[in-house]
Design an enzyme around this catalytic site. Sequence first.
Site, short mmCIF file in Angstrom:
data_model
loop_
_atom_site.label_atom_id
_atom_site.label_comp_id
_atom_site.label_asym_id
_atom_site.label_seq_id
_atom_site.Cartn_x
_atom_site.Cartn_y
_atom_site.Cartn_z
N HIS A 1 -7.00 -5.63 2.49
CA HIS A 1 -5.82 -5.08 3.14
C HIS A 1 -5.24 -6.19 4.02
CE1 HIS A 1 -6.81 -0.75 2.36
NE2 HIS A 1 -8.01 -1.28 2.21
N ASP B 1 0.85 -1.20 0.00
CA ASP B 1 0.00 0.00 0.00
C ASP B 1 0.88 1.24 0.00
OD1 ASP B 1 -3.22 0.52 1.02
OD2 ASP B 1 -1.82 2.19 1.09
N ILE B 2 0.46 2.23 -0.78
CA ILE B 2 1.26 3.45 -0.92
C ILE B 2 1.24 4.29 0.36
CG2 ILE B 2 -0.51 5.06 -1.80
CD1 ILE B 2 1.48 5.69 -4.11
N GLU C 1 -12.24 3.29 -1.17
CA GLU C 1 -11.81 4.39 -2.04
C GLU C 1 -11.47 3.92 -3.45
OE1 GLU C 1 -8.61 6.37 -0.01
OE2 GLU C 1 -9.93 7.09 1.59
N VAL C 2 -10.92 2.71 -3.55
CA VAL C 2 -10.59 2.15 -4.87
C VAL C 2 -11.59 1.03 -5.17
CG1 VAL C 2 -8.84 0.96 -6.23
CG2 VAL C 2 -8.14 2.73 -4.59
N ASN D 1 -12.95 -3.22 2.75
CA ASN D 1 -13.88 -2.10 2.83
C ASN D 1 -14.84 -2.20 1.64
OD1 ASN D 1 -12.45 -1.05 5.06
ND2 ASN D 1 -11.00 -0.03 3.69
N HIS E 1 -10.32 -5.69 -3.10
CA HIS E 1 -9.02 -5.96 -2.48
C HIS E 1 -9.21 -6.22 -0.99
CE1 HIS E 1 -9.73 -1.60 -2.32
NE2 HIS E 1 -9.07 -1.60 -1.17
P1 5GP Z 1 -9.78 1.23 0.22
O1 5GP Z 1 -10.09 2.47 1.01
O2 5GP Z 1 -10.38 1.30 -1.17
O3 5GP Z 1 -10.13 -0.02 0.95
O4 5GP Z 1 -8.22 1.18 0.10
C1 5GP Z 1 -7.51 1.65 -1.01
C2 5GP Z 1 -6.05 1.61 -0.64
O5 5GP Z 1 -5.30 1.77 -1.82
C3 5GP Z 1 -5.61 2.73 0.32
O6 5GP Z 1 -5.05 2.15 1.51
C4 5GP Z 1 -4.57 3.52 -0.49
O7 5GP Z 1 -3.48 3.94 0.31
C5 5GP Z 1 -4.14 2.51 -1.55
N1 5GP Z 1 -3.73 3.11 -2.81
C6 5GP Z 1 -4.40 4.09 -3.52
N2 5GP Z 1 -3.74 4.38 -4.64
C7 5GP Z 1 -2.64 3.57 -4.66
C8 5GP Z 1 -1.56 3.43 -5.60
O8 5GP Z 1 -1.48 4.09 -6.65
N3 5GP Z 1 -0.60 2.51 -5.30
C9 5GP Z 1 -0.65 1.76 -4.15
N4 5GP Z 1 0.35 0.91 -3.96
N5 5GP Z 1 -1.66 1.88 -3.26
C10 5GP Z 1 -2.63 2.77 -3.51
#
Ligand code: 5GP
Length: 109
Positions: free
Chosen positions: A101, A31-32, A94-95, A86, A99
């Site tokens: 975590h 994760d970034i 957010e994405v 999530n 996925h």
């Molecule tokens: P969500 O909130 O959708 O469950 O988590 C999305 C995750 O993707 C977040 O923890 C965010 O830091 C990670 N993320 C978003 N954009 C990127 C990216 O371009 N590269 C990587 N490695 N992680 C990302």
Amino acid sequence: MSEACIFCKIIDREIPAKIEYEDEQVIVFYDIAPKAPLHLLIVPKAHIPTIMDVSDSQMNMVAHMHKVAQILYTRLELAGMRLVNNCNELGGQEVFHLHYHLLGWKLEV
Ligand code: 5GP
Ligand code: ZN
């Protein structure tokens, strides 16, 4: 494949990521913005927006995502782990590419 999807772009090597594991069904990268000492994202190669969009025939792939978590727990010598999904904006997603975590902790030495 969804053209606007950031995780599809990582899968297709259009944008970089630090990849820890890959097979024919999933990719795992760091994760970034890590929220634990080890923070990986376990991502299916198929573009599925949320866990609620997983069909019955795709459930074996979801089980495989859990198997990959087991493999990484052992390989990375973890002592504790949280697997988090999530779902939808109200659930903190957010994405919109499915996925888990993988948040990991090692024993302090
Ligand atoms: P969500 O909130 O959708 O469950 O988590 C999305 C995750 O993707 C977040 O923890 C965010 O830091 C990670 N993320 C978003 N954009 C990127 C990216 O371009 N590269 C990587 N490695 N992680 C990302
Ligand atoms: Zn995608």
